[in-house]
Structure formats: C-alpha cells, structure tokens
Design a protein around this motif. Sequence first.
Motif: not given
Length: 118
Positions: A62-89
């Motif tokens: 709940x603390x990150x819903x709507x701001x963070x997004x997890x995705x994966x790129x199978x061809x790169x064997x990499x998982x990402x976490x896009x973090x937007x609207x970051x807060x000090x918390x």
Amino acid sequence: VQLQASGGGLVQAGGSLRLSCAASGLKLANYAFAWFRQVAGKEREGVAYSAGGGRSTTVYSDSVKGRFSISRADDENTVYLQMNMLKPDDTAVYYCAAARVGGSYDYWGQGTLVTVSS
C-alpha cells in the motif's frame, strides 16, 4: 546464481529512480521476483512482487501502490523497479530477491541505497 542490484542514489522528493536487478545463473521466467526495502532498526518490507512461470501478476504494498512499478526484461535477464513521486519515507536500502515458483526467496541481491531528500 547471482543477483546484482543497482540504480540507487540521492534524489529530491517528487523525483524518480529506476532500480535494476541483473540476474545470472538462472532463467528469469522460472522465478518470481520481489523488491524489498529496509531501514536500519526496522523490519524488512516487501514493496513489489512479480510472479514467474509466465504469469503477469504484480503486487504492491500500500505504501508504494500507484508510484512504483516492477517489470522484467527476460531478454536482458533483468528485473526493474521504477520508482516515481518519491518521498522521504522511501529512503531505505532496497534488495531484490528471487524465488522458484511456489518456493521461498533463496537468492538475494546485495542491496542498493535510495535516499530521498525533502
């Protein structure tokens, strides 16, 4: 198996960062991945989850819903976490972890520090 987390840094509140978790020694599609964070003296918190096994299910705290997004790129064997609207918390050390579908998180990255200034 090795997970290499990167992308942390210092950002002002309202800014964005993208964390990367580069995996070696495993096939991304066979694993569920999650991002956790931890602040010194506090319990580790799961913030984002991506199911493996061909499923597109993602779950967020709940603390990150709507701001963070997890995705994966199978061809790169990499998982990402896009973090937007970051807060000090959101300031914490962020870890990626991998689990075989239906299993426990057996593999962990080394952590990357995210600091959000107000």
